[in-house]
Design a protein around this motif. Sequence first.
Motif, PDB file in Angstrom:
ATOM      1  N   GLU A 189      -1.560  14.118   7.618  1.00 52.78           N
ATOM      2  CA  GLU A 189      -0.384  13.634   6.915  1.00 52.78           C
ATOM      3  C   GLU A 189      -0.373  12.113   6.858  1.00 52.78           C
ATOM      4  OE1 GLU A 189       1.408  15.396   5.276  1.00 52.78           O
ATOM      5  OE2 GLU A 189       1.819  17.344   6.180  1.00 52.78           O
ATOM      6  N   TYR A 190      -0.177  11.580   5.665  1.00 52.76           N
ATOM      7  CA  TYR A 190      -0.148  10.121   5.499  1.00 52.76           C
ATOM      8  C   TYR A 190       1.022   9.505   6.260  1.00 52.76           C
ATOM      9  CZ  TYR A 190       0.300   5.621   3.089  1.00 52.76           C
ATOM     10  OH  TYR A 190       0.416   4.301   2.787  1.00 52.76           O
ATOM     11  N   ALA A 191       2.191  10.150   6.210  1.00 52.43           N
ATOM     12  CA  ALA A 191       3.363   9.576   6.872  1.00 52.43           C
ATOM     13  C   ALA A 191       3.139   9.457   8.376  1.00 52.43           C
ATOM     14  CB  ALA A 191       4.599  10.412   6.585  1.00 52.43           C
ATOM     15  N   GLU A 192       2.481  10.438   8.970  1.00 57.44           N
ATOM     16  CA  GLU A 192       2.188  10.361  10.400  1.00 57.44           C
ATOM     17  C   GLU A 192       1.299   9.167  10.676  1.00 57.44           C
ATOM     18  OE1 GLU A 192       0.454  13.961  11.729  1.00 57.44           O
ATOM     19  OE2 GLU A 192       2.173  15.201  11.158  1.00 57.44           O
ATOM     20  N   TYR A 193       0.314   8.966   9.826  1.00 56.08           N
ATOM     21  CA  TYR A 193      -0.581   7.817  10.012  1.00 56.08           C
ATOM     22  C   TYR A 193       0.196   6.509   9.868  1.00 56.08           C
ATOM     23  CZ  TYR A 193      -3.809   4.132   9.307  1.00 56.08           C
ATOM     24  OH  TYR A 193      -4.435   2.930   9.442  1.00 56.08           O
ATOM     25  N   LEU A 194       1.030   6.427   8.821  1.00 56.64           N
ATOM     26  CA  LEU A 194       1.753   5.190   8.545  1.00 56.64           C
ATOM     27  C   LEU A 194       2.685   4.841   9.693  1.00 56.64           C
ATOM     28  CD1 LEU A 194       2.231   2.997   6.394  1.00 56.64           C
ATOM     29  CD2 LEU A 194       4.113   4.394   5.536  1.00 56.64           C
ATOM     30  N   ASN A 195       3.419   5.822  10.213  1.00 56.46           N
ATOM     31  CA  ASN A 195       4.353   5.554  11.297  1.00 56.46           C
ATOM     32  C   ASN A 195       3.628   5.111  12.562  1.00 56.46           C
ATOM     33  OD1 ASN A 195       6.596   6.186   9.783  1.00 56.46           O
ATOM     34  ND2 ASN A 195       6.593   8.341  10.367  1.00 56.46           N
ATOM     35  N   GLY A 249       0.800  -1.214   0.000  1.00 53.77           N
ATOM     36  CA  GLY A 249       0.000   0.000   0.000  1.00 53.77           C
ATOM     37  C   GLY A 249       0.832   1.263   0.000  1.00 53.77           C
ATOM     38  N   ASN A 250       2.140   1.113  -0.120  1.00 51.98           N
ATOM     39  CA  ASN A 250       3.046   2.254   0.001  1.00 51.98           C
ATOM     40  C   ASN A 250       4.240   2.111  -0.939  1.00 51.98           C
ATOM     41  OD1 ASN A 250       4.253   4.589   1.100  1.00 51.98           O
ATOM     42  ND2 ASN A 250       5.329   3.402   2.671  1.00 51.98           N
ATOM     43  N   PRO A 251       4.002   1.964  -2.254  1.00 55.23           N
ATOM     44  CA  PRO A 251       5.127   1.841  -3.194  1.00 55.23           C
ATOM     45  C   PRO A 251       5.991   3.090  -3.246  1.00 55.23           C
ATOM     46  CG  PRO A 251       3.080   2.219  -4.397  1.00 55.23           C
ATOM     47  CD  PRO A 251       2.698   1.979  -2.965  1.00 55.23           C
ATOM     48  N   PHE A 252       5.464   4.205  -2.741  1.00 58.21           N
ATOM     49  CA  PHE A 252       6.196   5.479  -2.712  1.00 58.21           C
ATOM     50  C   PHE A 252       7.453   5.392  -1.853  1.00 58.21           C
ATOM     51  CE2 PHE A 252       1.602   5.815  -1.973  1.00 58.21           C
ATOM     52  CZ  PHE A 252       1.180   6.170  -3.237  1.00 58.21           C
ATOM     53  N   ILE A 253       7.530   4.373  -1.000  1.00 62.20           N
ATOM     54  CA  ILE A 253       8.679   4.257  -0.110  1.00 62.20           C
ATOM     55  C   ILE A 253       9.979   4.102  -0.901  1.00 62.20           C
ATOM     56  CG2 ILE A 253       8.557   1.730   0.162  1.00 62.20           C
ATOM     57  CD1 ILE A 253       9.201   2.229   3.168  1.00 62.20           C
ATOM     58  N   PHE A 254       9.895   3.547  -2.113  1.00 62.09           N
ATOM     59  CA  PHE A 254      11.108   3.362  -2.913  1.00 62.09           C
ATOM     60  C   PHE A 254      11.607   4.689  -3.487  1.00 62.09           C
ATOM     61  CE2 PHE A 254       8.968  -0.778  -2.988  1.00 62.09           C
ATOM     62  CZ  PHE A 254       9.991  -1.560  -2.491  1.00 62.09           C
ATOM     63  N   SER A 255      10.725   5.442  -4.126  1.00 71.49           N
ATOM     64  CA  SER A 255      11.147   6.733  -4.682  1.00 71.49           C
ATOM     65  C   SER A 255      11.530   7.693  -3.568  1.00 71.49           C
ATOM     66  CB  SER A 255      10.038   7.339  -5.544  1.00 71.49           C
ATOM     67  OG  SER A 255       8.825   7.457  -4.810  1.00 71.49           O
ATOM     68  N   GLY A 256      10.813   7.636  -2.449  1.00 68.46           N
ATOM     69  CA  GLY A 256      11.140   8.494  -1.313  1.00 68.46           C
ATOM     70  C   GLY A 256      12.505   8.176  -0.747  1.00 68.46           C
ATOM     71  N   THR A 257      12.821   6.892  -0.649  1.00 67.25           N
ATOM     72  CA  THR A 257      14.128   6.486  -0.131  1.00 67.25           C
ATOM     73  C   THR A 257      15.242   6.885  -1.087  1.00 67.25           C
ATOM     74  OG1 THR A 257      13.199   4.634   1.111  1.00 67.25           O
ATOM     75  CG2 THR A 257      15.539   4.525   0.579  1.00 67.25           C
ATOM     76  N   ARG A 276      -8.035  -7.008  -1.578  1.00 69.08           N
ATOM     77  CA  ARG A 276      -7.247  -7.034  -0.351  1.00 69.08           C
ATOM     78  C   ARG A 276      -6.360  -5.801  -0.201  1.00 69.08           C
ATOM     79  NH1 ARG A 276      -3.260 -11.967  -1.736  1.00 69.08           N
ATOM     80  NH2 ARG A 276      -4.600 -12.299  -3.514  1.00 69.08           N
ATOM     81  N   HIS A 277      -6.143  -5.057  -1.307  1.00 73.88           N
ATOM     82  CA  HIS A 277      -5.192  -3.945  -1.269  1.00 73.88           C
ATOM     83  C   HIS A 277      -5.818  -2.597  -0.902  1.00 73.88           C
ATOM     84  CE1 HIS A 277      -1.749  -6.147  -2.923  1.00 73.88           C
ATOM     85  NE2 HIS A 277      -2.606  -6.746  -3.743  1.00 73.88           N
ATOM     86  N   TYR A 278      -7.115  -2.453  -1.063  1.00 70.93           N
ATOM     87  CA  TYR A 278      -7.697  -1.124  -0.892  1.00 70.93           C
ATOM     88  C   TYR A 278      -7.537  -0.579   0.525  1.00 70.93           C
ATOM     89  CZ  TYR A 278      -9.711  -2.177  -5.440  1.00 70.93           C
ATOM     90  OH  TYR A 278      -9.866  -2.523  -6.760  1.00 70.93           O
ATOM     91  N   SER A 279      -7.613  -1.461   1.521  1.00 70.96           N
ATOM     92  CA  SER A 279      -7.506  -0.975   2.897  1.00 70.96           C
ATOM     93  C   SER A 279      -6.157  -0.320   3.156  1.00 70.96           C
ATOM     94  CB  SER A 279      -7.741  -2.116   3.889  1.00 70.96           C
ATOM     95  OG  SER A 279      -6.771  -3.124   3.731  1.00 70.96           O
ATOM     96  N   THR A 280      -5.078  -0.842   2.535  1.00 72.89           N
ATOM     97  CA  THR A 280      -3.768  -0.252   2.772  1.00 72.89           C
ATOM     98  C   THR A 280      -3.561   1.030   1.959  1.00 72.89           C
ATOM     99  OG1 THR A 280      -2.887  -1.855   1.177  1.00 72.89           O
ATOM    100  CG2 THR A 280      -2.603  -2.346   3.498  1.00 72.89           C
ATOM    101  N   TYR A 281      -4.089   1.094   0.767  1.00 74.73           N
ATOM    102  CA  TYR A 281      -3.955   2.322  -0.012  1.00 74.73           C
ATOM    103  C   TYR A 281      -4.763   3.476   0.583  1.00 74.73           C
ATOM    104  CZ  TYR A 281      -1.501   0.069  -3.884  1.00 74.73           C
ATOM    105  OH  TYR A 281      -0.579  -0.589  -4.658  1.00 74.73           O
ATOM    106  N   LEU A 282      -5.916   3.169   1.157  1.00 70.01           N
ATOM    107  CA  LEU A 282      -6.847   4.223   1.555  1.00 70.01           C
ATOM    108  C   LEU A 282      -6.962   4.418   3.067  1.00 70.01           C
ATOM    109  CD1 LEU A 282      -9.778   3.325  -0.892  1.00 70.01           C
ATOM    110  CD2 LEU A 282      -7.847   4.877  -1.297  1.00 70.01           C
ATOM    111  N   LYS A 283      -6.315   3.558   3.836  1.00 68.48           N
ATOM    112  CA  LYS A 283      -6.472   3.598   5.285  1.00 68.48           C
ATOM    113  C   LYS A 283      -6.173   4.985   5.839  1.00 68.48           C
ATOM    114  CE  LYS A 283      -7.182   1.222   9.127  1.00 68.48           C
ATOM    115  NZ  LYS A 283      -8.378   0.439   9.381  1.00 68.48           N
ATOM    116  N   GLY A 284      -7.047   5.433   6.725  1.00 64.50           N
ATOM    117  CA  GLY A 284      -6.838   6.706   7.392  1.00 64.50           C
ATOM    118  C   GLY A 284      -7.486   7.890   6.712  1.00 64.50           C
ATOM    119  N   LEU A 285      -8.002   7.693   5.497  1.00 63.91           N
ATOM    120  CA  LEU A 285      -8.689   8.784   4.812  1.00 63.91           C
ATOM    121  C   LEU A 285     -10.123   8.888   5.324  1.00 63.91           C
ATOM    122  CD1 LEU A 285      -7.423   8.285   1.137  1.00 63.91           C
ATOM    123  CD2 LEU A 285      -6.666   9.989   2.813  1.00 63.91           C
TER     124      LEU A 285
END
Length: 354
Positions: free
Chosen positions: A331-337, A229-237, A281-290
């Motif tokens: 902020e998504y990152a705050e939610y993810l952490n 649910g967080n492929p952005f972690i690669f480009s961010g890293t 199965r993937h939608y909960s991780t992409y959208l969680k917290g919205l």
Amino acid sequence: MKIGSLDIDRPVILAPMEDVTDRAFRQLCKRHGADIVYTEFVSAEALRRGVEKTTRKLIADPVERPIAVQIFGSTVESMTEAARIAESFEPDYLDINFGCPTKKVAGKGAGAALLKEPEKMAAITEAVVRAVNIPVTAKTRLGWDRDSINIIDVLRRLEDAGIQALALHGRTRSEMYKGRADWDWIAEAVRHASIPVIANGDVWSPEDALQMFNHTGAEGIMIGRGAIGNPFIFSGTRHLLKTGNLPSLPDFRDRIEAALEHLELSVQFKGERYGTLEMRRHYSTYLKGLPKVSVVRNKLVREESPEQVASILLDYREECEGYRREGKIGEYAEYLNDHSEKLVLNYKATSKHI
């Protein structure tokens, strides 16, 4: 980090995960900056029996390169035969799974179970190295439990058997995915290694990735659950490693766009019906917290048409624009952490194995 002809500076790698790292997810992570991707881990016995569902897992496209195929098994015979079959699919290298802790794998004497039999582990590795003409690597854990950590001995045996790199998850088999990964033991393995060590365990953000590189001294890092649910972690890293600056955070638009990309790829490779069902199965991780996500998720899991699913996601993006103007999206990152473990548990509830 050098493996065969590959030479990548501080690669950020997608870990092999069953029912996760299929062609669709691998290509999505590639688009978002993963340097190397792994297939789902595949059973040597199923490969040698020609099980179609297993063999399909080895199919990859050129855009996924560099790519590694990972196999698991408990006998020299099955693993050498499976290694030759896997080689015929022309991966950049072959990886041996000595780390999976699940009953499905370790309970049958494969994966992490071989940490209790290091001589057999070395024999399997040496036979696989001899059987193929591509580089061979391995992925393992610290040991069976905290009272039997034997990674330094295992490392030496696997080096002698001919592997060209070792991915190391900083937990024992008994710990499964509980607690925190022990990066100190990974650093100890790096100090003893004459081959590249790839560090794995508890990378949930680009900041974690940078800290893992600095703490362990590993030549590469591997991200598994933190990429769901967080492929952005690669480009961010990659951005953080290159510039030293924190990347911009993915917002609701990025997350919904990634879900749409993933859906498109899933349908492309698995067909409209099955590809759409697999995405549930993937939608909960992409959208969680919205905001009001449970309402839209309930709509998504009822639909079997990719066009309808896409329409629901696009409508929800418009809704989120309104929520943003009202200040209701944080902020998504705050939610993810704060909720990373819960995210993974939610994903597991709708999947089979990670």
